[in-house]
Enzyme design. Structure first.
Site, PDB file in Angstrom:
ATOM      1  N   HIS A 223      -7.162   1.177  -6.865  1.00  0.00           N
ATOM      2  CA  HIS A 223      -7.438  -0.127  -5.350  1.00  0.00           C
ATOM      3  C   HIS A 223      -7.726  -1.199  -6.518  1.00  0.00           C
ATOM      4  CE1 HIS A 223      -7.614  -0.837  -1.858  1.00  0.00           C
ATOM      5  NE2 HIS A 223      -9.012  -0.530  -1.568  1.00  0.00           N
TER       6      HIS A 223
ATOM      7  N   ARG B   9       1.123  -1.424   0.553  1.00  0.00           N
ATOM      8  CA  ARG B   9      -0.467   0.035  -0.108  1.00  0.00           C
ATOM      9  C   ARG B   9       0.886   1.237   0.122  1.00  0.00           C
ATOM     10  NH1 ARG B   9      -5.693   1.577   2.899  1.00  0.00           N
ATOM     11  NH2 ARG B   9      -6.547  -0.325   1.626  1.00  0.00           N
TER      12      ARG B   9
ATOM     13  N   GLN C 205      -9.934  -4.073  -4.181  1.00  0.00           N
ATOM     14  CA  GLN C 205     -11.174  -3.604  -4.114  1.00  0.00           C
ATOM     15  C   GLN C 205     -12.622  -3.705  -4.153  1.00  0.00           C
ATOM     16  OE1 GLN C 205     -12.015  -1.976  -0.404  1.00  0.00           O
ATOM     17  NE2 GLN C 205     -13.408  -2.537  -1.181  1.00  0.00           N
TER      18      GLN C 205
ATOM     19  N   CYS D  60     -16.426   1.371   0.413  1.00  0.00           N
ATOM     20  CA  CYS D  60     -15.217   0.334   0.484  1.00  0.00           C
ATOM     21  C   CYS D  60     -14.463   0.722   1.817  1.00  0.00           C
ATOM     22  CB  CYS D  60     -13.933   0.876  -0.428  1.00  0.00           C
ATOM     23  SG  CYS D  60     -13.510   2.616  -0.120  1.00  0.00           S
TER      24      CYS D  60
HETATM   25  N1  NVA Z   1     -10.204   6.415  -1.475  1.00  0.00           N
HETATM   26  C1  NVA Z   1      -9.495   6.001  -0.372  1.00  0.00           C
HETATM   27  C2  NVA Z   1     -10.112   4.642  -0.309  1.00  0.00           C
HETATM   28  C3  NVA Z   1      -9.630   4.145   0.929  1.00  0.00           C
HETATM   29  C4  NVA Z   1      -9.656   2.927   0.953  1.00  0.00           C
HETATM   30  C5  NVA Z   1      -8.777   6.587  -0.190  1.00  0.00           C
HETATM   31  O1  NVA Z   1      -7.938   6.526  -0.727  1.00  0.00           O
HETATM   32  O2  NVA Z   1      -8.522   7.120   0.517  1.00  0.00           O
HETATM   33  N1   CP Z   2     -11.019  -0.604   1.991  1.00  0.00           N
HETATM   34  C1   CP Z   2     -10.071   0.212   2.274  1.00  0.00           C
HETATM   35  O1   CP Z   2      -9.196  -0.308   1.532  1.00  0.00           O
HETATM   36  O2   CP Z   2      -9.733  -0.213   3.683  1.00  0.00           O
HETATM   37  P1   CP Z   2      -8.050   0.256   4.498  1.00  0.00           P
HETATM   38  O3   CP Z   2      -7.337   1.857   4.209  1.00  0.00           O
HETATM   39  O4   CP Z   2      -8.940   0.377   6.055  1.00  0.00           O
HETATM   40  O5   CP Z   2      -7.649  -1.287   4.386  1.00  0.00           O
END
Ligand code: NVA
Ligand code: CP
Length: 309
Positions: free
Chosen positions: A134, A107, A137, A267
């Site tokens: 992502h 990540r 997801q 998500c």
């Molecule tokens: N769009 C959000 C997704 C979190 C899982 C972010 O990048 O923070």
């Molecule tokens: N939806 C998702 O990826 O959640 P986290 O940021 O908690 O991993």
């Protein structure tokens, strides 16, 4: 070995195969507990190394369960614990991770870093969220939609209301072409999807429809999606963006424009883009959505190890 970095680089048949495998595996686990290993124990002895440069609750836990249920183990790393943060080079780090581990989930706050790791690693690399996508997801969300609706997503109308250019919607746009579904995207006028991506989708004859009215976008939809207005990697005036998206909050009036049996997905984590009433209401399937990450990511791991049946 295969990488799972961006949906755009993965053939539609492989994505479909991942979903079908996840469906079969989930069914077979009905009476098993979280840490019970699938009967065929396909990744016995394999180590998944995961590294988080950004916060994560679901991705961290679900990948842990995914690899454990396949018979393997997991090691979590934080960048600041590694010499990488203090000057050791990325190529050397990548080679070391490939020496000890069998797969790497990252990540990251930089898409370039995914490419760099890919260049130097000799084990599969999985994108666990980057600024621009992502994919785990979104593939998992397609699984959830088909599980609930009991039909292929190509027969459904999907609607996204909110930020039109964050990582999740970017992957959803790509998915709409890979799985051939209709996608309405609603957002305030001065925002826009990522230009190159939208152009690509339209050139490929994607059924992506842009709107500035959330009710029009929701009309006749089977699924209403949203995500946080402010993403982790956003470098913008946050209070201004929140204000701009105020009228795009998902509430029961917007849900009422969708089909009667429409579902709501997010998500997570959430912010003010959805009311409690919708988020905690009957149409919301967000907990099932989160749990399915485990099942789909198992099949993503098997795809990476070229062990999909
Ligand atoms: N769009 C959000 C997704 C979190 C899982 C972010 O990048 O923070
Ligand atoms: N939806 C998702 O990826 O959640 P986290 O940021 O908690 O991993």
């Amino acid at each position: 070995m295969k990488n799972f970095i961006n949906l755009i680089d993965i053939p539609a048949e492989s994505l479909r195969k991942i979903i079908l495998d996840a469906r079969k595996r989930k069914k077979k686990r009905k009476n098993l507990s979280s840490l019970d290993i699938d009967k065929d124990n396909p990744l016995r002895g394999k180590l998944l190394i995961q590294m988080f440069e950004k916060s994560s609750t679901r991705t961290r836990l679900s990948f842990y369960l995914s690899i454990r249920q396949l018979g393997g183990g997991v090691l979590n790393l934080r960048k600041d614990e590694l010499h990488l943060a203090k000057g050791e080079s990325l190529p050397d780090t990548a080679k070391i991770l490939s020496t000890y581990g069998n797969a790497f989930m990252l990540r990251t706050d930089s898409d370039k870093k995914l490419d760099e790791f890919k260049k130097y690693m000799t084990i599969p690399i999985i994108n666990g969220l980057s600024p621009s996508s992502h994919p785990a997801q979104v593939l998992s969300d397609i699984f959830t939609i088909e599980e609930i609706k009991k039909k292929p997503i190509s027969k459904l109308q999907i609607c996204w209301i909110g930020d039109p250019s964050n990582n999740v919607i970017n992957s959803l746009i790509v998915a709409s072409l890979k799985f051939s579904f209709k996608l309405n995207i609603a957002f305030p006028k001065k925002y826009y999807p990522k230009k190159n991506l939208y152009k690509w989708a339209i050139n490929k004859k994607g059924k992506v429809n842009l709107l500035n009215n959330p009710k029009d976008a929701a009309r006749n939809s089977d699924v209403i999606f949203t995500d946080k207005v402010i993403s982790m990697n956003d470098k913008i005036d946050k209070s201004k963006k929140l204000k701009d998206f105020k009228k795009f909050q998902i509430n029961k009036r917007i849900m009422a424009c969708a089909k009667k049996d429409a579902i709501f997905l997010h998500c997570l984590p959430r912010g003010p883009e959805v009311t409690d009433e919708v988020f905690l209401g009957k149409q919301s399937k967000v907990w099932q959505q989160a749990l399915n990450r485990v099942h789909v990511q198992k099949s993503i791991l098997l795809y990476c190890f070229e062990k999909l049946r």
